[in-house]
Scaffold this active site. Structure first.
Site, PDB file in Angstrom:
ATOM      1  N   ASP A  13       0.854  -1.187   0.000  1.00 20.18           N
ATOM      2  CA  ASP A  13       0.000   0.000   0.000  1.00 20.18           C
ATOM      3  C   ASP A  13       0.892   1.240   0.000  1.00 20.18           C
ATOM      4  OD1 ASP A  13      -2.202   1.615   0.120  1.00 20.18           O
ATOM      5  OD2 ASP A  13      -2.629   1.251   2.243  1.00 20.18           O
ATOM      6  N   ASP A 128      -3.121   2.527  -6.103  1.00 21.76           N
ATOM      7  CA  ASP A 128      -2.079   2.645  -5.072  1.00 21.76           C
ATOM      8  C   ASP A 128      -1.915   1.413  -4.193  1.00 21.76           C
ATOM      9  OD1 ASP A 128      -4.488   2.871  -3.771  1.00 21.76           O
ATOM     10  OD2 ASP A 128      -3.918   4.589  -2.552  1.00 21.76           O
ATOM     11  N   GLU A 129      -2.518   0.275  -4.555  1.00 15.70           N
ATOM     12  CA  GLU A 129      -2.378  -0.902  -3.715  1.00 15.70           C
ATOM     13  C   GLU A 129      -2.497  -2.178  -4.529  1.00 15.70           C
ATOM     14  OE1 GLU A 129      -5.599  -1.913  -1.025  1.00 15.70           O
ATOM     15  OE2 GLU A 129      -6.839  -0.339  -1.924  1.00 15.70           O
TER      16      GLU A 129
END
Length: 389
Positions: A13, A128-129
């Protein structure tokens, strides 16, 4: 026959991703409260002496919502999906910056490519993860986690937080435990010491309303939930959700890391901090819905898809979930057309109760045509909506 190796699932993350990308561009803002989500008026102004003049949150006027914020802004209570005007009350001196999705997509590709140098067993969970199946990757977990973090930093100049655990549930929870720039290694033996003391709302899928209902039952932590009577949970939440609560409280999750490169749908949803009134909370509902459409459109664009079916999901304060969808003659991938289709879906829902969650989904996906990369315009679909201003 040898037993199968123990699963090792990582959740990677990126730390305050959009804000961190902006800090690469504006390093003088490091350590300051910064909020991302302004429009063009928030573009920094270059002064004659080479310094920059930044917009302040106190000067914002409009119905926008926060896209993300730095950890310094979060210390004031400013989080993503919050109305910008409320954020301005909490942190009036915070710096306001516009979003730059082109840059965020570029850095997203860089960090994911860095992780792919270790394995291709990656499930993309958004810009973003990612989840990563490290089961068959050689190396001790902590050493491997450090190597991945270093690879991401070298490729992007950004930090990420990683948790390595036996399943996706614990990996997702674990990546939040030591943020920012954290590395967390969890096993089932850590459940009682590291997971059970956490507030129940820390588990993805337990939102504010469910937390309130659990609190009414005297359940505030994951440990309380693990010790709760299943019958009591069933009376309050129904059989299916109660069974899920019992499983996650004991750290059980058998979901696989899904590596398929051909998704069936793309969706985004948000749970509100409090139940929203359809009329009185228009200033929050309308921009929040539009932002969900923007995020789905961004996902479609980034992955090269368009979709022929657009749907909306509404969860009311009583936990009843209603979904509606509409099939379009041609695939769409842009915010405006998705928003219009969502509007048509909403007109078919009786919005007579407070709303705790809304979601947007595009399915019936197809690869975007090279002859028409921007996708067609389906024309107007909706009239005025109950919470559309």
């Amino acid at each position: 026959m040898n037993p199968p190796p123990l699963r090792r699932i990582a959740h990677v993350d990126m730390d305050a991703f959009y804000a961190s990308v902006e800090l690469l561009r504006y390093p003088e803002l490091r350590g300051k409260p910064v909020v991302i989500g302004g429009g063009r008026n928030a573009t920094p102004e270059l002064r004659p002496d080479g310094t920059r003049r930044f917009a302040r949150l106190r000067d914002y006027a409009g119905r926008g919502v926060v896209t993300t914020s730095t950890y310094e802004a979060r210390a004031f209570g400013v989080f993503s999906a919050m109305g910008m005007m409320k954020a301005a009350q909490l942190a009036p001196d915070a710096i306001l910056l516009p979003t730059d999705f082109d840059s965020y997509r570029r850095y997203s590709r860089l960090f994911k490519d860095a992780v792919r140098t270790f394995t291709d067993r990656i499930e993309d969970r958004g810009i973003d993860e990612i989840f990563v199946d490290l089961t068959l990757v050689e190396g001790e977990s902590r050493s491997l986690g450090l190597r991945i973090k270093n690879a991401v930093r070298e490729a992007t100049g950004l930090t990420c937080s990683i948790a390595i655990a036996p399943n996706k549930l614990l990996a997702k929870i674990g990546s939040e435990l030591d943020k920012p720039d954290g590395l967390t290694i969890l096993s089932m033996s850590d459940l009682e010491s590291r997971i059970w003391p956490l507030a129940a709302k820390k588990v993805n899928g337990i939102g504010p309303r469910a937390s309130e209902r659990l609190a009414e039952l005297g359940i505030s932590t994951v440990g309380d939930l693990a010790r709760a009577d299943l019958g009591l949970l069933q009376e309050s939440f129904g059989r299916t959700y109660a069974a899920w609560l019992a499983r996650i409280a004991h750290g059980l999750d058998d979901r696989e890391v899904v590596v398929s490169s051909e998704p069936k749908s793309m969706s985004r949803e948000t749970t509100f901090e409090r139940d929203m009134h359809v009329e009185r909370d228009r200033a929050v509902l309308t921009p929040a819905l539009t932002q969900l459409c923007e995020r789905v459109a961004d996902d479609l664009d980034r992955k090269g898809y368009c979709g022929r079916t657009v749907g909306v999901k509404v969860k009311f304060a009583d936990f009843k979930i209603v979904t509606r969808d509409i099939s379009l003659p041609v695939g769409v991938r842009d915010t405006a057309n998705i928003r219009r289709a969502v509007g048509a879906c909403l007109k078919r829902i009786e919005l007579d109760r407070r709303i705790r969650l809304i979601g947007v989904r595009v399915s019936a996906l197809e690869r975007r045509s090279a002859d028409n990369p921007d996708g067609p315009d389906t024309g107007p679909i909706q009239g005025e909506l109950p919470f559309d201003c």
